[in-house]
Design a protein around this motif. Structure first.
Motif, mmCIF file in Angstrom:
data_model
loop_
_atom_site.group_PDB
_atom_site.id
_atom_site.type_symbol
_atom_site.label_atom_id
_atom_site.label_comp_id
_atom_site.label_asym_id
_atom_site.label_seq_id
_atom_site.Cartn_x
_atom_site.Cartn_y
_atom_site.Cartn_z
ATOM 1 N N TYR A 156 0.829 -1.182 0.152
ATOM 2 C CA TYR A 156 0.002 0.112 0.068
ATOM 3 C C TYR A 156 0.908 1.212 -0.019
ATOM 4 C CZ TYR A 156 -4.399 -2.587 0.680
ATOM 5 O OH TYR A 156 -5.551 -3.427 0.645
ATOM 6 N N VAL A 157 1.772 1.192 1.038
ATOM 7 C CA VAL A 157 2.601 2.518 1.076
ATOM 8 C C VAL A 157 3.335 3.040 -0.275
ATOM 9 C CG1 VAL A 157 4.687 3.547 2.249
ATOM 10 C CG2 VAL A 157 2.730 2.366 3.456
ATOM 11 N N SER A 158 4.023 1.914 -1.076
ATOM 12 C CA SER A 158 4.573 1.967 -2.294
ATOM 13 C C SER A 158 3.609 2.846 -3.256
ATOM 14 C CB SER A 158 4.815 0.441 -3.071
ATOM 15 O OG SER A 158 5.525 -0.158 -2.322
ATOM 16 N N GLN A 159 2.118 2.540 -3.282
ATOM 17 C CA GLN A 159 1.503 3.246 -4.210
ATOM 18 C C GLN A 159 1.369 4.786 -3.534
ATOM 19 O OE1 GLN A 159 -2.472 1.275 -4.714
ATOM 20 N NE2 GLN A 159 -1.330 -0.604 -3.561
ATOM 21 N N ALA A 160 1.490 4.946 -2.439
ATOM 22 C CA ALA A 160 1.411 6.386 -1.796
ATOM 23 C C ALA A 160 2.779 7.146 -2.054
ATOM 24 C CB ALA A 160 1.322 6.338 -0.223
ATOM 25 N N TYR A 161 3.869 6.370 -2.086
ATOM 26 C CA TYR A 161 5.128 6.888 -2.264
ATOM 27 C C TYR A 161 5.287 7.624 -3.684
ATOM 28 C CZ TYR A 161 10.217 7.259 -2.594
ATOM 29 O OH TYR A 161 11.540 8.043 -3.034
ATOM 30 N N ASP A 162 4.783 6.653 -4.607
ATOM 31 C CA ASP A 162 4.743 6.931 -6.030
ATOM 32 C C ASP A 162 3.904 8.064 -6.295
ATOM 33 O OD1 ASP A 162 4.949 6.171 -8.974
ATOM 34 O OD2 ASP A 162 2.852 5.877 -9.076
ATOM 35 N N CYS A 163 2.641 8.164 -5.547
ATOM 36 C CA CYS A 163 1.733 9.474 -6.020
ATOM 37 C C CYS A 163 2.546 10.728 -5.496
ATOM 38 C CB CYS A 163 0.390 9.054 -5.196
ATOM 39 S SG CYS A 163 -0.600 7.954 -6.126
ATOM 40 N N ILE A 164 3.491 10.707 -4.423
ATOM 41 C CA ILE A 164 3.962 11.951 -3.839
ATOM 42 C C ILE A 164 5.336 12.004 -4.339
ATOM 43 C CG2 ILE A 164 2.259 12.033 -2.056
ATOM 44 C CD1 ILE A 164 4.827 11.757 -0.170
#
Length: 746
Positions: A156-164
């Motif tokens: 999940y956090v990989s997706q968040a990191y990609d977005c920001i």
């Protein structure tokens, strides 16, 4: 392994290795993992005109805004599943992913700042964080008690990191990658090979976690590790996972191996639908990332497109209400309304053939992914493309090549039969070959118990598997299938069960008036062959289709056979006398029998034994062809269960002692209705006057069914030749019967 399959793997691996090298050195734009830059532009252009997408976005915004108002909390880990620290870190990963998406779609900096601030808190914590203090797991995480949950977090956090990603400075990215993401990925892989280096839903999450953060970081080493596993690692051959199953020790590891091995060509996942649902999120979300970042890999075409096929298989493994059949370890009530299935449906529609039936399920789910695939689904629904998802009778093979048994599902009007003749199902498998469950309108008529676990409820064993899962739920007597001499199939041993599987004898759903599934099992009890044939038959004079069950057992020795039926509802009537004991005693001492109270026992009074019950306003009758020495027992789950971990549900058991070869024949009728409002009972009695075995030989079994109006039908199954072209001639009671095919019914 077949030559064709070996070639397929070699070609895929070669193509992947070649294609990865030049691409990874190129600069990447962000977001590119799940959301794409072009996709964000399309979403923004459509906002306000796509109702289901707009509603989902608003719900997510309200949810994340509420979390932002509460402030950030990253507590020091100390709890099992269900405890505060576990729940908080789990909540953080989900909220970060959603906040990242909101930043991209709404272009509001507060969401990026929220993700950044939380990641920096985790970076500060993780550098000195020891292993989780709870020691139960075979592979401990740091944020959570097991590496599995750590992997959930990183997916999940990989997706968040990609977005920001572009919101952060280069120095901030370097700090996070050096102190948090890379050590995190190393811990769940290199530091935990017993978790990572295997074929199992656990390692699928690990592979996806390492691969997804690798894609965002543009890290070839992590991507390779995700796809192919860690090279040169040998596992302790005696190691077991948290569920008691032996770890993979044949060298197969990595994301591709986890696609290749557990899925059959039909898309059936060997652990069963409950864990297929759980595994589908990392399978599909990582596949979507690979597709977006590395389209040359053609991941959705791997193994003949099995990932997309698996979604159709999984949806077909649900009842009329969308609840998944609880095969193997499965918690009842898990359904396609779960967020993992929102992901599955949207991705299947977008990357597959845009099946309009999937849109109807998405409409029922009433939410979509906030990405390119969710936009496509939302537009499809808006434009009126949705059609009902038509679940028909289906046979799903098991095993990587489709030759290790399977699951047959027969559907007729509102009735569904689930016939399990699959392989062991990894460590989540139960010892119940040739078992079945039966449903009407999504309600259980004859149940499969499922798992013994209260997932994420801390008061019940920390939310983990209870000891009764092994002592009851996995044992054969817990299921609607034959038990020999009070012992479970394959001795209840994982290493034995993993070697064998039943074999399909017949599946025929070509005629709506009669559908059949039949399979044989020769290894559950050495020297014994079990052959079960089940048919759903629509017959004039019956209000609803009825279920015919023929269980033929042939053995080298004299044995005791038990055949239970776990019915749901209130007993109405029997045609035999039984005694109720003053003091309840368990039915046995082990193999699950210790958990069954013996509530009543008797003997047949004729050639047929009848049991009728009422459940949820419908009547049901079990009619069995019995022998005078058979023992009939009412049983109830819950003996030797001082912590009340088991549901107190009822069963009916037919016991046949001191026989070598035998035949159990039963019919289950669904009939009538009862309204507590009008207090009216309609058609509450069985329509069957007589059920008889008129012939039983090695080659043929013939059953006659006579209704209360005197109409008789004959069903004959050819036991040794299932060919559709075979010609049969058989004399029964001086009358010749001739037919072509595996069975006769008239």
């Amino acid at each position: 392994m077949h030559i064709k399959r070996i070639n397929r793997v070699l070609i895929s691996v070669t193509c992947l290795l070649i294609s990865l090298c030049p691409i990874l050195n190129q600069a990447q734009e962000h977001p590119n993992l799940i959301l794409t830059k072009a996709g964000v532009e399309k979403i923004r252009a459509e906002l306000g005109s796509i109702p289901i997408f707009d509603a989902t976005l608003e719900q997510v915004k309200e949810e994340v805004d509420a979390e932002i108002a509460l402030g950030i909390d990253t507590p020091i880990p100390k709890d099992y599943s269900g405890g505060y620290t576990h729940v908080r870190h789990k909540r953080n990963m989900v909220v970060m992913q959603k906040a990242g998406v909101l930043y991209q779609i709404l272009d509001d900096e507060k969401y990026a700042k929220y993700v950044k601030d939380m990641l920096m808190q985790y970076e500060g914590m993780y550098r000195t964080l020891p292993l989780h203090p709870k020691t139960r797991s075979y592979a401990r995480g740091k944020l959570f008690w097991q590496c599995l949950n750590d992997s959930n977090w990183l997916v999940y956090v990989s997706q968040a990191y990609d977005c920001i990603y572009n919101y952060l400075s280069k120095a901030e990215r370097k700090k996070l990658e050096k102190n948090l993401f890379r050590p995190f990925a190393d811990h769940i892989s290199v530091d935990s090979p017993q978790f990572y280096q295997r074929v199992h839903n656990h390692s699928t999450w690990g592979n996806a976690a390492v691969g997804m953060i690798g894609l965002v970081m543009n890290d070839k080493e992590l991507i390779d590790r995700a796809l192919y596993g860690i090279k040169g690692v040998n596992l302790d051959k005696t190691a077991k996972d948290d569920d008691g199953g032996f770890l993979n020790k044949d060298g197969k590891a990595g994301f591709l191996a986890n696609i290749e091995e557990p899925f059959s060509p039909d898309g059936y996942y060997n652990e069963g639908p409950y864990y297929q649902r759980y595994a589908m999120y990392p399978f599909l979300i990582f596949a979507e990332g690979l597709h977006n970042v590395k389209p040359e890999l053609k991941i959705f075409e791997y193994k003949d497109g099995v990932l997309l096929k698996s979604i159709n298989a999984l949806l077909n493994l649900s009842d009329a209400d969308g609840d998944f059949f609880p095969l193997n370890d499965g918690q009842k009530g898990m359904s396609y309304y779960n967020d993992a299935l929102v992901t599955a449906v949207d991705i299947s529609y977008y990357f597959g053939n845009q099946d309009p039936g999937l849109l109807s399920i998405a409409a029922k789910q009433n939410k979509v992914l906030l990405d390119d695939s969710g936009l496509a689904v939302a537009l499809g629904i808006k434009n009126g493309k949705a059609k009902p998802f038509d679940k028909k009778s289906i046979n799903l093979t098991d095993g990587p090549d489709g030759n290790q048994g399977g699951v047959g599902i027969l559907r007729s009007e509102d009735l569904e039969l689930v016939f399990k003749y699959s392989a062991q199902g990894s460590s989540h498998g139960h010892y119940d070959k040739l078992s079945f469950s039966f449903y009407e309108k999504g309600d259980e008529v004859l149940q499969d118990y499922g798992l013994a676990r209260f997932v994420n409820i801390e008061q019940k064993g920390g939310g983990n598997y209870l000891k009764e899962n092994k002592t009851w739920a996995k044992q054969t007597i817990a299921h609607n299938t034959l038990v020999q001499n009070g012992k479970s199939h394959y001795q209840g041993k994982f290493d034995i069960g993993s070697k064998y599987h039943p074999d399909l004898y017949l599946f025929d759903a070509s005629k709506p008036e009669i559908q059949l599934v039949s399979a044989k099992e020769t290894n559950a009890y050495p020297g014994t062959e079990m052959h079960r044939t089940m048919a759903i038959i629509k017959e004039e004079g019956f209000e609803k289709p009825f279920l015919l069950d023929i269980f033929k057992v042939k053995s080298d020795s004299v044995n005791q056979y038990d055949l239970p039926f776990y019915f749901m509802g209130q007993v109405l009537k029997t045609n035999f006398e039984y005694e109720v004991p003053q003091i309840l005693e368990p039915l046995g001492k082990d193999n699950g029998y210790q958990h069954l109270w013996s509530e009543g026992s008797g003997h047949p009074i004729g050639e047929n034994t009848k049991l009728s019950w009422l459940d949820k306003g419908s009547f049901y009758t079990l009619t069995s062809a019995t022998l005078k020495n058979d023992e009939l027992s009412f049983v109830r789950i819950g003996a030797n269960d001082p912590e009340f971990n088991l549901r107190r549900e009822a069963g009916f058991l037919i016991r046949r002692k001191e026989v070598q070869n035998s035949l159990f024949v039963s019919v289950v009728e669904a009939h009538g209705s009862y309204s507590p409002v009008s207090e009216s009972a309609v058609n509450s009695n069985s329509n069957i006057a007589a059920l008889k075995v008129v012939l039983d030989t090695v080659d043929y079994t013939a059953i006659s069914i006579t209704t209360i109006k005197g109409n008789t039908k004959l069903f004959i199954i050819a036991n040794t030749n299932a060919s559709k072209e075979a010609k049969h001639t058989l004399k029964i009671n001086e009358k010749n019967y001739t037919w072509v095919g595996s069975y006769y019914y008239n």
